[in-house]
Design an enzyme around this catalytic site. Structure first.
Site, PDB file in Angstrom:
ATOM      1  N   CYS A  35       6.938  -1.096  -4.052  1.00 32.41           N
ATOM      2  CA  CYS A  35       5.811  -2.023  -3.930  1.00 32.41           C
ATOM      3  C   CYS A  35       4.495  -1.345  -4.312  1.00 32.41           C
ATOM      4  CB  CYS A  35       5.759  -2.564  -2.502  1.00 32.41           C
ATOM      5  SG  CYS A  35       4.252  -3.437  -2.079  1.00 32.41           S
ATOM      6  N   CYS A  43       1.659  -1.616  -1.747  1.00 31.20           N
ATOM      7  CA  CYS A  43       1.966  -0.791  -0.573  1.00 31.20           C
ATOM      8  C   CYS A  43       1.468   0.637  -0.776  1.00 31.20           C
ATOM      9  CB  CYS A  43       3.480  -0.759  -0.320  1.00 31.20           C
ATOM     10  SG  CYS A  43       4.207  -2.370   0.078  1.00 31.20           S
TER      11      CYS A  43
END
Length: 284
Positions: free
Chosen positions: A35, A38
């Protein structure tokens, strides 16, 4: 990583996050190695966790390794961040927010100044320092008149002094959705039950024996038994009153039974038994 940053799995989430949040706020970061956002948010959360030095715990959940946990919280997009306090989610967001907005999020999760004072008051009262505890509770309520933990703490202190009216007034102000609402209800029930004690049980039993239809005397006996902690006998008498006259004193016997149920707490065998018996009488 540090002592304030932990990896969480499905097996330890309940203990390490939900239960632990009853003592310290927990920030849960649902993330994954692939991600992109993230990789922006996670270092920021970790830096803030270290900066706050234990004011909250950052619990990191890799959604690839814990799909059931992600599903349980309805995680559809990551990063997703939850803030837990007192065993429940109090704030959340999705996406990589800028630092200013993440800091604002933390203010909604971390205890306020009034919360901290209330907790200090609880600690002081537990140590037997009642005057200092009262000062802390009252200062917390000056900062926030709706601080539920301070309302409960001050009410408990006043109840111990038998200042029952003020204690009950404070308990009425605890929010219905508060995590301490159940404790407030239990304390209120304890106060109400205690207030009715002091009658001569022997005299009441003699009077009731002479006239079993005397509901006033039966109610006084039930109140005395409840105030003395003899809940089985008290509930039996209250139930008899409800059976004989459900409208007695504007449903006083049923309401008294509910107070005893509240005091005994959820799952109590005695309360469950009489709750069932009461239902049979009410809905026959």
């Amino acid at each position: 990583m540090s002592e304030w940053i932990v990896d969480i799995s499905e097996s330890d989430f309940e203990q390490s996050v939900v239960e632990r949040s009853k003592h310290v706020p927990i920030i849960v970061d649902f993330w994954a190695p692939w991600c992109g956002p993230c990789r922006t948010l996670s270092p920021l959360l970790e830096r803030l966790a270290n900066e706050h030095a234990g004011a909250f715990i950052l619990a990191k959940v890799n959604v690839d390794r814990n799909p059931n946990l992600a599903a349980a919280f309805g995680v559809r997009s990551i990063p997703m961040v939850l803030g837990l306090r007192e065993g429940r989610v109090v704030a959340e967001f999705v996406g990589a927010l800028p630092e200013s907005e993440v800091r604002e999020f933390l203010t909604r999760v971390l205890p306020s100044a009034s919360d901290q004072l209330a907790r200090r008051g609880q600690q002081l009262y537990g140590e037997g320092r009642a005057s200092e505890a009262e000062a802390a509770f009252r200062q917390a309520l000056e900062l926030d008149a709706r601080c539920d933990r301070a309302l409960l703490g001050l009410a408990a202190l006043l109840a111990d002094r038998r200042a029952d009216r003020e204690a009950l007034d404070l308990l009425d102000r605890v929010a219905p959705t508060s995590p301490v609402r159940q404790d407030a209800d239990r304390l209120a029930a304890e106060i109400r039950i205690r207030q009715v004690g002091g009658t001569d049980e022997t005299a009441l039993r003699a009077k009731l024996s002479a006239n079993p239809s005397d509901i006033e005397t039966r109610f006084a006996l039930a109140q005395t038994l409840a105030a003395n902690g003899r809940y089985d006998e008290a509930l039996r008498e209250y139930l008899e009153i409800v059976t004989r006259d459900r409208n007695f004193r504007d449903d006083a016997a049923r309401r008294a039974m509910l107070d005893v149920f509240e005091l005994l707490g959820p799952g109590n065998e005695l309360a469950e038994r009489y709750r069932s018996e009461l239902a049979k009488v009410l809905f026959r």
